[in-house]
Design an enzyme around this catalytic site. Structure first.
Site, PDB file in Angstrom:
ATOM      1  N   LYS A   1       0.579  -1.087  -0.229  1.00 11.90           N
ATOM      2  CA  LYS A   1       0.211  -0.053  -0.069  1.00 11.90           C
ATOM      3  C   LYS A   1       1.135   0.938   0.516  1.00 11.90           C
ATOM      4  O   LYS A   1       2.045   1.220   0.716  1.00 11.90           O
ATOM      5  CB  LYS A   1      -0.841   0.273   1.016  1.00 11.90           C
ATOM      6  CG  LYS A   1      -1.681  -1.114   1.659  1.00 11.90           C
ATOM      7  CD  LYS A   1      -3.085  -1.340   2.473  1.00 11.90           C
ATOM      8  CE  LYS A   1      -3.764  -2.313   3.014  1.00 11.90           C
ATOM      9  NZ  LYS A   1      -4.967  -1.526   1.865  1.00 11.90           N
TER      10      LYS A   1
ATOM     11  N   ARG B   1     -10.337 -11.625   2.350  1.00 12.09           N
ATOM     12  CA  ARG B   1     -11.564 -12.725   1.630  1.00 12.09           C
ATOM     13  C   ARG B   1     -10.254 -13.778   1.061  1.00 12.09           C
ATOM     14  O   ARG B   1     -11.136 -14.803   1.019  1.00 12.09           O
ATOM     15  CB  ARG B   1     -11.933 -12.457   0.095  1.00 12.09           C
ATOM     16  CG  ARG B   1     -10.413 -11.993  -1.282  1.00 12.09           C
ATOM     17  CD  ARG B   1     -11.089 -11.776  -2.143  1.00 12.09           C
ATOM     18  NE  ARG B   1     -11.208  -9.638  -1.936  1.00 12.09           N
ATOM     19  CZ  ARG B   1     -11.213  -8.313  -3.481  1.00 12.09           C
ATOM     20  NH1 ARG B   1     -11.469  -9.520  -4.271  1.00 12.09           N
ATOM     21  NH2 ARG B   1     -11.241  -7.474  -2.820  1.00 12.09           N
TER      22      ARG B   1
HETATM   23  N1  BES Z   1      -7.913  -3.754   4.410  1.00 11.18           N
HETATM   24  C1  BES Z   1      -8.506  -3.370   3.247  1.00 11.18           C
HETATM   25  C2  BES Z   1      -9.616  -2.616   2.582  1.00 11.18           C
HETATM   26  C3  BES Z   1      -9.452  -1.483   3.405  1.00 11.18           C
HETATM   27  C4  BES Z   1      -9.089   0.063   2.614  1.00 11.18           C
HETATM   28  C5  BES Z   1     -10.286  -0.884   4.700  1.00 11.18           C
HETATM   29  C6  BES Z   1      -8.782   0.744   3.121  1.00 11.18           C
HETATM   30  C7  BES Z   1     -10.554   0.398   4.205  1.00 11.18           C
HETATM   31  C8  BES Z   1      -9.942   1.665   3.717  1.00 11.18           C
HETATM   32  C9  BES Z   1      -8.265  -4.409   2.251  1.00 11.18           C
HETATM   33  O1  BES Z   1      -7.622  -5.247   2.533  1.00 11.18           O
HETATM   34  C10 BES Z   1      -7.222  -3.483   0.578  1.00 11.18           C
HETATM   35  O2  BES Z   1      -6.525  -3.668   0.765  1.00 11.18           O
HETATM   36  N2  BES Z   1      -8.308  -4.229  -0.285  1.00 11.18           N
HETATM   37  C11 BES Z   1      -8.310  -3.600  -1.513  1.00 11.18           C
HETATM   38  C12 BES Z   1      -8.517  -4.373  -2.358  1.00 11.18           C
HETATM   39  C13 BES Z   1      -8.215  -4.185  -3.997  1.00 11.18           C
HETATM   40  C14 BES Z   1      -6.738  -5.218  -3.993  1.00 11.18           C
HETATM   41  C15 BES Z   1      -9.050  -5.195  -4.594  1.00 11.18           C
HETATM   42  C16 BES Z   1      -8.454  -2.583  -1.861  1.00 11.18           C
HETATM   43  O3  BES Z   1      -9.566  -2.131  -1.610  1.00 11.18           O
HETATM   44  O4  BES Z   1      -8.294  -1.386  -2.012  1.00 11.18           O
HETATM   45 MN    MN Z   2      -5.047  -5.354   2.163  1.00 11.97          MN
END
Ligand code: BES
Ligand code: MN
Ligand code: ZN
Length: 521
Positions: A270, A344
């Site tokens: 990230k 997931r």
């Molecule tokens: N934990 C995150 C989701 C999240 C992101 C919650 C920002 C709250 C704020 C999750 O594991 C994630 O990183 N999801 C990705 C999915 C994507 C790679 C398809 C996302 O939401 O960017």
């Molecule tokens: Mn994630």
């Protein structure tokens, strides 16, 4: 905190013995029936020192004709429990710094005190009174408030008392969830969550807790869950909670909580800004533990199972790489196209594990997608379900608990983008409709029971100045469980299991390369 209900009416109200009297009034009926309190309210309105608009609060020191040394008038938008809660929260800010050990709360005419209002009062007091201090020695002292008396009529007593008890149990659960969420990821590890669960199990006799370690997870074939742990030095845990309040024959409700104690994104790392907030990525797990805390205290006649897959998502030389294919416990293979879509991957194995309980319903709770935050902001949690009855029950519970959800679709069409050339499924679809494709991915593992998914990415914590866990959706989940217990699970009955079919499928699949454990010394 000590919560009481007292019967008092008319001129007796101003004679209540407390350090502060809080009077909630709403526009059409700005009276309490007590001449002293009503005169003060009328004067304040006439002199425009106070207004009957929602959010307006007047603090009076040594009010004339009132026994308590402080009187706080707070206006509610209407007679609803929601408006009552907001008015209480506003008023509490006015007495926060003052020396109030005992607060008495009076609802003005037109405000019928029922269980929902009483519960709202308790949750408001707990919410305002919460202070995070675990890693902050300089945090402000806890307020001296330790007794709250709700004042009403005899016919309101039964409902209000029930609301106070339910409110206290939910508040304990919410506070636990906030506390776990707020704790930094170097404190709140999977091992710590497992200890907290065990501690709950020791505290409540109807609660049993087991923790599965890596070896057991390997044996179960949870290749998808384990693939997320590959880059982390912290051992994964799979927490199983059992609350047995119903008949043995009664199918349980299963709650599955995402327990990523830190989500760096893994190799699909990230960006740096705001990454600290990924310590809250165990909000689903925290809400499951909080709900069990509340349920164990309320002892409803229901069977409840909690499943918490928990680990870190970290990059390293041993971490899962984009393009790696992993084999889930269901037998379905998954191409990990993005290691940041890890929620997931841990949930799908927990959802397959849930089959063995022949559940009446399974609800998973996860801070799953940023896309859900884009869609719904921070007001409602996202609700996804292939079962209309279950969805309705969850929406209603959210309304009742003032911890609301909003339903989004899970049509198979959204799953087109999850196709992979190298596995049964890819773990990501396109950017568009991201919260929905995530839900569709999960739905591929939930065919044998009634299932719903709550995406709490926008509701589990707050950012900015008030950064911190919210304890949501403990209120919604607890209300859902209580309602199911009252209905004797009538609305939601188990469907025949397809476990055997799945086991056959799993047996046919190729095994992935053995993982070399990361050296941590
Ligand atoms: N934990 C995150 C989701 C999240 C992101 C919650 C920002 C709250 C704020 C999750 O594991 C994630 O990183 N999801 C990705 C999915 C994507 C790679 C398809 C996302 O939401 O960017
Ligand atoms: Mn994630
Ligand atoms: Zn995550």
């Amino acid at each position: 905190m000590d919560y009481r209900y007292t019967v008092a009416q008319g001129p007796a109200l101003s004679q209540i013995n407390a350090d502060a009297l809080l009077v909630i009034l709403c526009s059409d009926h700005a009276t309490t029936g007590d001449p002293a309190v009503d005169a003060l309210a009328q004067e304040a309105l006439a002199s425009r020192d106070w207004d009957l608009k929602a959010g307006k609060v007047l603090y009076l020191h040594r009010p004339v004709g009132v026994k308590a040394p402080r009187l706080v008038l707070s206006a509610a938008a209407d007679s609803s429990a929601k408006a009552f809660k907001a008015a209480v929260v506003k008023a509490l800010a006015a007495i926060k710094e003052r020396d109030v050990a005992h607060l008495a709360v009076i609802a003005g005419a037109g405000l019928t005190l029922d269980a929902a209002h009483a519960q709202a009062l308790v949750l408001a007091v707990a919410d305002v009174g919460y202070v995070y201090r675990h890693t902050k020695p300089s945090a402000p002292k806890a307020s001296g408030l330790h007794k709250v008396t709700l004042v009403g009529t005899t016919d309101q007593a039964a409902g209000a008392k029930a609301g106070l008890s339910q409110g206290q149990a939910v508040a304990h659960g919410v506070t636990l969830a906030r506390e776990l969420g707020n704790r930094p990821a170097n404190y709140c590890t999977p091992t710590f969550l497992a200890h907290e669960a065990k501690r709950l199990g020791k505290e409540f006799k109807h609660l049993k807790v087991d923790v599965l370690e890596r070896a057991a997870l390997e044996k179960l074939g949870m290749g998808s869950f384990l693939s997320v742990t590959n880059g982390s030095a912290e051992p994964p845990k799979f927490i199983i909670l059992r609350y047995e309040g119903g008949a043995k024959s009664q199918a349980p409700i299963v709650l599955v909580g995402k327990g990523i104690t830190f989500d760096s994104g893994g190799i699909s790392i990230k960006p740096g800004a705001g990454m600290d907030e990924m310590k809250f990525d165990m909000g689903g797990a925290a809400s499951v533990l909080g709900t069990f805390r509340a349920v164990a205290e309320l002892k409803p006649k229901v069977n409840l199972i909690g499943l918490i897959p928990t680990c870190e998502n970290m990059p390293s030389g041993t971490a899962t790489k984009p393009g790696d294919v992993v084999t889930s416990m269901s037998g379905q293979t998954i191409e990990v196209l993005n290691t940041d879509a890890e929620g997931r991957l841990i949930l799908c194995d927990a959802l397959t594990y849930a089959e063995r309980f022949k559940p009446a319903a399974v609800v998973d709770i996860a801070t799953l997608t940023g896309a859900c935050v884009v869609a719904l902001g921070h007001v409602h949690s996202g609700l996804f379900s292939t079962d209309d009855e279950l969805a309705q029950a969850l929406l209603a519970a959210g309304q009742q608990a003032q911890d609301t959800a909003w339903r989004l679709p899970v049509d198979d069409e959204y799953g087109e983008s999850l196709k992979s050339n190298f596995a049964d499924l890819g773990n990501v679809g396109g950017r568009e409709g991201g919260a929905i494709t995530a839900a569709v991915f999960l739905s591929k593992f939930t065919k044998s029971y009634r299932w719903a998914h709550l995406d709490i990415a926008g509701s589990a914590w707050k950012s900015g100045g008030a950064k911190g866990g919210t304890g949501r959706p403990v209120g919604l989940l607890t209300q859902f469980v209580l309602t199911q217990a009252e209905a004797g699970n009538a609305a939601i009955q188990a469907r025949p299991s397809e476990t055997s079919k799945r086991a056959k499928l799993a047996a046919k699949v190729a095994k992935p390369a053995a993982r070399v454990p990361r050296k941590t010394a």
